[in-house]
Design an enzyme around this catalytic site. Structure first.
Site, PDB file in Angstrom:
ATOM      1  N   SER A 157     -22.803 103.464  74.101  1.00  0.00           N
ATOM      2  CA  SER A 157     -23.205 102.591  72.988  1.00  0.00           C
ATOM      3  C   SER A 157     -23.445 103.392  71.713  1.00  0.00           C
ATOM      4  O   SER A 157     -23.150 102.929  70.611  1.00  0.00           O
ATOM      5  CB  SER A 157     -24.462 101.789  73.353  1.00  0.00           C
ATOM      6  OG  SER A 157     -25.590 102.635  73.470  1.00  0.00           O
ATOM      7  N   ASP A 188     -28.998 110.151  71.613  1.00  0.00           N
ATOM      8  CA  ASP A 188     -27.595 109.851  71.903  1.00  0.00           C
ATOM      9  C   ASP A 188     -26.756 109.797  70.632  1.00  0.00           C
ATOM     10  O   ASP A 188     -25.664 110.376  70.573  1.00  0.00           O
ATOM     11  CB  ASP A 188     -27.477 108.524  72.653  1.00  0.00           C
ATOM     12  CG  ASP A 188     -27.932 108.632  74.100  1.00  0.00           C
ATOM     13  OD1 ASP A 188     -28.555 109.649  74.451  1.00  0.00           O
ATOM     14  OD2 ASP A 188     -27.669 107.696  74.868  1.00  0.00           O
TER      15      ASP A 188
END
Length: 357
Positions: A146, A204
């Site tokens: 994502s 991330d």
């Protein structure tokens, strides 16, 4: 606004160590994984903005004129407005998602609309765009898929709207943005991640933006100047796991006076799984060493491939893991962060990827 086709890619990530210790203020080391998400953005004049995510079967289109007439004052609070729950609810109305829309599909669409409306609203008119995003990363496996999605969207939209320059020069096959531009990409990508995850750490999207290796501790992220160049096997046990539940389980153990447990003994912290034990046993029998990456409880593990390891032995290990019902990739860590490619440099790879979806 730029009129040429843009082709952007960003890497996934793995955690080398500290995946649960980081929640308790310790250091985690995250590295970019050389499995990437790709985005192709093509401006057009048909009055539509199209989003296609073939990996998860999404294809949506909106009328630009209708979007233009919407009251987007909820986005007027400055750059990279924090996507509050109220803002996300308004985005759901804008998206026109059906009530039975799957969660994964819904969040991917909402993150796109948030970034598209927020970044492009400074234009005289919202642009007509055709956007396709596909990935080498398995979805929902704790590999930052994502974040790579949000990074690709932010980089492409900022570039097409000329908020940042296109760094690709004549003759280049691939190039990257300046440090200042990467910081802006990362800022917007983090907001996209907030739409999807609510309260992400920022690790991330930072790894996907900067690439290489990052040190993370108590909200502070710093790049390692000389990240290790390591070949690994990445194995997806395909056992689903709930990160929130696993993190809570570790916290409960620590609150029961078991803080003297070695933070790196992840099995002792209750986040192992029989599938991960099986992965370790298979690779240990071949003189290799493996560990889980991410929350544990299933998900993915990584196996270090020692320098000089013969390819037949690598293939035999992959076959042994595959025979256990796992998915396995031979790849590397320390990959470059978000990059822009020439439209021709990846033509065959683009077509091959899309044909295979």
């Amino acid at each position: 606004m730029l009129s040429e086709v843009l082709l952007v890619s960003a890497p996934g990530k793995v955690i080398l160590h500290g995946e649960h210790a980081v929640v308790h203020g310790k250091v985690a080391l995250a590295v970019a994984l050389n499995l990437r998400t790709f985005l192709r953005l093509q401006p057009h004049s048909n009055g539509k903005v199209d989003l296609s995510l073939p990996n998860i079967g999404i294809k949506w289109a909106w009328d630009v004129a209708r979007l233009q007439l919407l009251d987007t004052s909820f986005l007027e609070q400055g750059d990279a407005t924090t996507p509050t729950p109220e803002l996300v609810e308004k985005l759901k109305e804008v998206a026109g998602l059906p009530d039975d829309c799957a969660v994964t599909e819904s969040l991917a669409v909402l993150a796109f609309l948030y970034l598209y409306l927020s970044i492009c609203r400074k234009q005289r008119a919202l642009p007509s765009l055709d956007i396709v995003v596909w990935s080498e990363l398995p979805h929902g496996a704790g590999l930052g898929s994502s974040a790579a999605y949000s990074v690709c969207l932010a980089a492409a939209l900022l570039t097409v709207c000329e908020e940042i320059p296109n760094p690709l020069k004549d003759g280049d096959r691939v190039n990257r943005w300046t440090k200042e531009d990467l910081e802006l990409i990362n800022k917007w990508a983090f907001q996209g991640e907030r739409v999807i995850h609510g309260n992400p750490s920022g690790v991330d999207n930072a790894v996907s933006t900067w690439g290489g290796a990052l040190r993370y501790q108590q909200g502070k992220i710093s790049s390692l100047k000389r990240p290790p160049a390591l070949q690994i096997l990445l194995t997806n046990t395909k056992v689903p796991r709930n990160t929130r539940t696993l993190v809570a389980g570790v916290r409960n153990r620590l609150l029961k006076e078991l803080i003297d447990m070695n933070q790196h003994h992840l099995n002792a912290l209750g986040v192992g799984h029989a599938s991960l034990d099986q992965l370790c046993q298979v690779t240990r029998a071949r003189g290799l060493h493996s560990k889980l990456t991410g929350a544990g409880g299933g998900g993915c593990g990584i196996t270090l491939l020692k320098p000089g390891l013969e390819q037949p032995e690598v293939e035999a290990t992959k076959q042994a893991l595959t025979s256990c019902g796992f998915d396995c990739w031979e790849t590397s860590i320390g990959a470059p962060g978000v990059s822009i490619h020439s439209a021709t440099s990846l033509d065959s790879q683009v077509q091959q990827a899309l044909d295979g979806l």
